[in-house]
Design an enzyme around this catalytic site. Sequence first.
Site, PDB file in Angstrom:
ATOM      1  N   HIS A  17       0.854  -1.187   0.000  1.00  0.00           N
ATOM      2  CA  HIS A  17       0.000   0.000   0.000  1.00  0.00           C
ATOM      3  C   HIS A  17       0.895   1.245   0.000  1.00  0.00           C
ATOM      4  O   HIS A  17       1.947   1.261   0.646  1.00  0.00           O
ATOM      5  CB  HIS A  17      -0.898  -0.020   1.229  1.00  0.00           C
ATOM      6  CG  HIS A  17      -1.869   1.113   1.283  1.00  0.00           C
ATOM      7  ND1 HIS A  17      -1.504   2.374   1.717  1.00  0.00           N
ATOM      8  CD2 HIS A  17      -3.187   1.197   0.953  1.00  0.00           C
ATOM      9  CE1 HIS A  17      -2.551   3.179   1.660  1.00  0.00           C
ATOM     10  NE2 HIS A  17      -3.584   2.482   1.198  1.00  0.00           N
ATOM     11  N   ASP A  19       0.959   4.122   1.502  1.00  0.00           N
ATOM     12  CA  ASP A  19       1.359   4.633   2.809  1.00  0.00           C
ATOM     13  C   ASP A  19       2.307   3.666   3.514  1.00  0.00           C
ATOM     14  O   ASP A  19       3.226   4.085   4.221  1.00  0.00           O
ATOM     15  CB  ASP A  19       0.129   4.872   3.691  1.00  0.00           C
ATOM     16  CG  ASP A  19      -0.774   5.963   3.142  1.00  0.00           C
ATOM     17  OD1 ASP A  19      -0.254   6.884   2.488  1.00  0.00           O
ATOM     18  OD2 ASP A  19      -1.995   5.882   3.352  1.00  0.00           O
ATOM     19  N   LYS A  20       2.093   2.372   3.311  1.00  0.00           N
ATOM     20  CA  LYS A  20       2.959   1.393   3.955  1.00  0.00           C
ATOM     21  C   LYS A  20       4.334   1.326   3.303  1.00  0.00           C
ATOM     22  O   LYS A  20       5.333   1.012   3.974  1.00  0.00           O
ATOM     23  CB  LYS A  20       2.288   0.017   3.963  1.00  0.00           C
ATOM     24  CG  LYS A  20       1.215  -0.100   5.013  1.00  0.00           C
ATOM     25  CD  LYS A  20       1.847  -0.046   6.381  1.00  0.00           C
ATOM     26  CE  LYS A  20       0.922   0.481   7.445  1.00  0.00           C
ATOM     27  NZ  LYS A  20       1.619   0.875   8.656  1.00  0.00           N
ATOM     28  N   GLU A  52      10.320  11.300   7.559  1.00  0.00           N
ATOM     29  CA  GLU A  52       9.052  11.205   6.828  1.00  0.00           C
ATOM     30  C   GLU A  52       9.341  10.893   5.356  1.00  0.00           C
ATOM     31  O   GLU A  52      10.308  11.391   4.787  1.00  0.00           O
ATOM     32  CB  GLU A  52       8.282  12.534   6.910  1.00  0.00           C
ATOM     33  CG  GLU A  52       8.185  13.135   8.295  1.00  0.00           C
ATOM     34  CD  GLU A  52       7.329  12.323   9.239  1.00  0.00           C
ATOM     35  OE1 GLU A  52       6.574  11.462   8.766  1.00  0.00           O
ATOM     36  OE2 GLU A  52       7.417  12.551  10.459  1.00  0.00           O
ATOM     37  N   GLU A  65      14.752  14.957  10.417  1.00  0.00           N
ATOM     38  CA  GLU A  65      15.854  15.383  11.262  1.00  0.00           C
ATOM     39  C   GLU A  65      16.536  14.154  11.859  1.00  0.00           C
ATOM     40  O   GLU A  65      15.857  13.229  12.312  1.00  0.00           O
ATOM     41  CB  GLU A  65      15.348  16.272  12.403  1.00  0.00           C
ATOM     42  CG  GLU A  65      14.606  17.527  11.936  1.00  0.00           C
ATOM     43  CD  GLU A  65      13.185  17.245  11.487  1.00  0.00           C
ATOM     44  OE1 GLU A  65      12.816  17.741  10.395  1.00  0.00           O
ATOM     45  OE2 GLU A  65      12.474  16.517  12.179  1.00  0.00           O
ATOM     46  N   LYS A 176      -5.744  -4.250   0.212  1.00  0.00           N
ATOM     47  CA  LYS A 176      -6.446  -3.800   1.408  1.00  0.00           C
ATOM     48  C   LYS A 176      -7.466  -4.869   1.789  1.00  0.00           C
ATOM     49  O   LYS A 176      -8.062  -5.503   0.913  1.00  0.00           O
ATOM     50  CB  LYS A 176      -7.179  -2.471   1.157  1.00  0.00           C
ATOM     51  CG  LYS A 176      -6.288  -1.336   0.729  1.00  0.00           C
ATOM     52  CD  LYS A 176      -7.072  -0.062   0.468  1.00  0.00           C
ATOM     53  CE  LYS A 176      -7.438   0.636   1.757  1.00  0.00           C
ATOM     54  NZ  LYS A 176      -8.032   1.980   1.522  1.00  0.00           N
ATOM     55  N   PHE A 241      -7.850  -3.852 -10.707  1.00  0.00           N
ATOM     56  CA  PHE A 241      -6.857  -3.240  -9.815  1.00  0.00           C
ATOM     57  C   PHE A 241      -5.471  -3.668 -10.306  1.00  0.00           C
ATOM     58  O   PHE A 241      -4.838  -4.535  -9.731  1.00  0.00           O
ATOM     59  CB  PHE A 241      -7.110  -3.691  -8.380  1.00  0.00           C
ATOM     60  CG  PHE A 241      -6.273  -3.003  -7.325  1.00  0.00           C
ATOM     61  CD1 PHE A 241      -5.327  -2.027  -7.629  1.00  0.00           C
ATOM     62  CD2 PHE A 241      -6.441  -3.347  -5.988  1.00  0.00           C
ATOM     63  CE1 PHE A 241      -4.571  -1.420  -6.654  1.00  0.00           C
ATOM     64  CE2 PHE A 241      -5.685  -2.753  -5.001  1.00  0.00           C
ATOM     65  CZ  PHE A 241      -4.751  -1.793  -5.331  1.00  0.00           C
ATOM     66  N   ASP A 249      -1.680   5.846  -6.290  1.00  0.00           N
ATOM     67  CA  ASP A 249      -2.112   6.811  -5.283  1.00  0.00           C
ATOM     68  C   ASP A 249      -0.891   7.197  -4.459  1.00  0.00           C
ATOM     69  O   ASP A 249      -0.066   6.344  -4.119  1.00  0.00           O
ATOM     70  CB  ASP A 249      -3.180   6.183  -4.388  1.00  0.00           C
ATOM     71  CG  ASP A 249      -3.899   7.199  -3.508  1.00  0.00           C
ATOM     72  OD1 ASP A 249      -3.683   8.410  -3.707  1.00  0.00           O
ATOM     73  OD2 ASP A 249      -4.671   6.780  -2.632  1.00  0.00           O
ATOM     74  N   ALA A 250      -0.739   8.454  -4.145  1.00  0.00           N
ATOM     75  CA  ALA A 250       0.420   8.903  -3.376  1.00  0.00           C
ATOM     76  C   ALA A 250       0.389   8.323  -1.971  1.00  0.00           C
ATOM     77  O   ALA A 250      -0.669   8.090  -1.391  1.00  0.00           O
ATOM     78  CB  ALA A 250       0.457  10.429  -3.311  1.00  0.00           C
ATOM     79  N   ARG A 255       0.117   7.633   7.874  1.00  0.00           N
ATOM     80  CA  ARG A 255      -1.301   7.851   7.584  1.00  0.00           C
ATOM     81  C   ARG A 255      -2.176   6.643   7.928  1.00  0.00           C
ATOM     82  O   ARG A 255      -3.375   6.681   7.703  1.00  0.00           O
ATOM     83  CB  ARG A 255      -1.500   8.212   6.112  1.00  0.00           C
ATOM     84  CG  ARG A 255      -1.141   9.640   5.794  1.00  0.00           C
ATOM     85  CD  ARG A 255      -1.854  10.153   4.577  1.00  0.00           C
ATOM     86  NE  ARG A 255      -1.554   9.400   3.367  1.00  0.00           N
ATOM     87  CZ  ARG A 255      -1.675   9.909   2.143  1.00  0.00           C
ATOM     88  NH1 ARG A 255      -2.089  11.157   1.979  1.00  0.00           N
ATOM     89  NH2 ARG A 255      -1.393   9.174   1.087  1.00  0.00           N
ATOM     90  N   LYS A 256      -1.585   5.596   8.475  1.00  0.00           N
ATOM     91  CA  LYS A 256      -2.374   4.404   8.782  1.00  0.00           C
ATOM     92  C   LYS A 256      -2.240   4.045  10.266  1.00  0.00           C
ATOM     93  O   LYS A 256      -1.966   2.915  10.634  1.00  0.00           O
ATOM     94  CB  LYS A 256      -1.918   3.238   7.890  1.00  0.00           C
ATOM     95  CG  LYS A 256      -2.331   3.417   6.435  1.00  0.00           C
ATOM     96  CD  LYS A 256      -3.841   3.353   6.265  1.00  0.00           C
ATOM     97  CE  LYS A 256      -4.287   3.582   4.830  1.00  0.00           C
ATOM     98  NZ  LYS A 256      -4.222   5.013   4.454  1.00  0.00           N
ATOM     99  N   LYS A 276      10.377   7.050  13.546  1.00  0.00           N
ATOM    100  CA  LYS A 276      10.772   7.723  14.778  1.00  0.00           C
ATOM    101  C   LYS A 276      11.632   6.816  15.636  1.00  0.00           C
ATOM    102  O   LYS A 276      11.310   5.647  15.831  1.00  0.00           O
ATOM    103  CB  LYS A 276       9.524   8.142  15.569  1.00  0.00           C
ATOM    104  CG  LYS A 276       8.652   9.148  14.833  1.00  0.00           C
ATOM    105  CD  LYS A 276       7.392   9.456  15.606  1.00  0.00           C
ATOM    106  CE  LYS A 276       6.534  10.465  14.838  1.00  0.00           C
ATOM    107  NZ  LYS A 276       5.249  10.740  15.517  1.00  0.00           N
ATOM    108  N   LYS A 280      11.108   9.312  20.898  1.00  0.00           N
ATOM    109  CA  LYS A 280       9.795   9.875  20.588  1.00  0.00           C
ATOM    110  C   LYS A 280       8.732   9.004  21.267  1.00  0.00           C
ATOM    111  O   LYS A 280       8.503   7.866  20.876  1.00  0.00           O
ATOM    112  CB  LYS A 280       9.546   9.912  19.086  1.00  0.00           C
ATOM    113  CG  LYS A 280      10.248  11.051  18.360  1.00  0.00           C
ATOM    114  CD  LYS A 280      11.725  10.850  18.226  1.00  0.00           C
ATOM    115  CE  LYS A 280      12.355  11.919  17.345  1.00  0.00           C
ATOM    116  NZ  LYS A 280      13.824  11.795  17.337  1.00  0.00           N
ATOM    117  N   ASP A 282       5.647   9.097  21.134  1.00  0.00           N
ATOM    118  CA  ASP A 282       4.579   8.639  20.251  1.00  0.00           C
ATOM    119  C   ASP A 282       4.731   7.154  19.971  1.00  0.00           C
ATOM    120  O   ASP A 282       3.746   6.417  19.910  1.00  0.00           O
ATOM    121  CB  ASP A 282       4.623   9.392  18.909  1.00  0.00           C
ATOM    122  CG  ASP A 282       3.983  10.753  18.989  1.00  0.00           C
ATOM    123  OD1 ASP A 282       3.174  10.981  19.893  1.00  0.00           O
ATOM    124  OD2 ASP A 282       4.286  11.598  18.124  1.00  0.00           O
TER     125      ASP A 282
END
Length: 396
Positions: A17, A19-20, A52, A65, A176, A241, A249-250, A255-256, A276, A280, A282
């Site tokens: 995917h 994003d992945k 990122e 960074e 998906k 598909f 798709d970008a 995002r997931k 990260k 961090k 998060d």
Amino acid sequence: MSRTSYLFTSESVSEGHPDKVCDRISDEIVDAFFRIGPEQGWDPAHLRVACETLATTNRVVIAGETRGPATITRDLVAHTARLAIKDIGYQQSGFHWENAAVDVHLHAQSVDIAVGVDSTGNKDEGAGDQGIMFGYACSETPELMPAPIFYAHRILKRLSEARRSGETGALGPDAKSQVTVRYENGQPVEVTQIVLSTQHLDENLSSHDVRSIVEPYIREALPEGWISPSTIWHVNPTGKFVIGGPDGDAGLTGRKIIVDTYGGAAPHGGGAFSGKDPTKVDRSAAYAARYLAKNVVAAGLAGRCTIQLSYAIGVSQPLSIYVDLHGTGQVEEARLEKLLADVMDLSPRGIREHLSLNRPIYARTSAYGHFGRPAEADGGFSWERTDLADALRKAL
């Protein structure tokens, strides 16, 4: 009063995917710092990565960074990204591991952030940012995960294994899944709807053709008896598909976040994990919260457990610890909140040391969920251990 009979749906996305793909590249770069840094004499605790990735048609942009050895050059970062794309399986005209342009825009970590995070004198290492993190566990599966997200992941992982092993050459990397589970008396009992959209390499395949390929793997991934004649299937519902991944798709790192955690069955603090380093919170505190919640359930203290931790940038200890046992607890939540702070040091340093997070274990987390995976011998998925369960029982 909580409902006990209902439908709940969770989705997963495959390693291909868009994003992945970006999560994988970002985490490969984190791993590169933890692998190469110690070889160059760096203390792993001093390495910093916030990376990122953006991917689109034959282009990858990496920004962020870092702090680490000079041997991690832009060329090395670009090469690392290409190897990740190659391993995922992209060599199509619109996104090819060898031909895509890779732009690297990494620079030194802000000194204003570093001064809050680094230990100096009597000051311990502080959190890399403010924020809230959640951990969750429940008794729905042996892995103590919510059933819908666990089985949505399992479907795609099985299809990936079939593609990579050569069991089927019909599928591409992008896919998906979505699983709707019916609960009865609070327990998952069947799947009412299955959605699977997967990239296929032969443009002449119909949705029916694709279903005939994937259905055996889906049935294998789900518990026996959960698929019935009334289960509704949606396989490649658009009918075609072929164009997949960042060419279709970008993609973007982070995002997931619901796919990465509990599929919506539990709260999320909003911070992404991939790209990260573990200063961090998060990432590291979300792992710690899952670790504690899983041990609470493994200890038999509750059937469901949600834990929230909160932090301030530059401050070492959490500002708050919150526990919700959703009416399933065998102990008072306020008592458990105090106990958790005693059994584990929840400072950023304490979390990293307890879970051995300063090592190259992150690329493998970038697809099919950060939770509900077996703890590995090299320290991967250490937050899935249940080694605190006995201590929790004895303390109570």
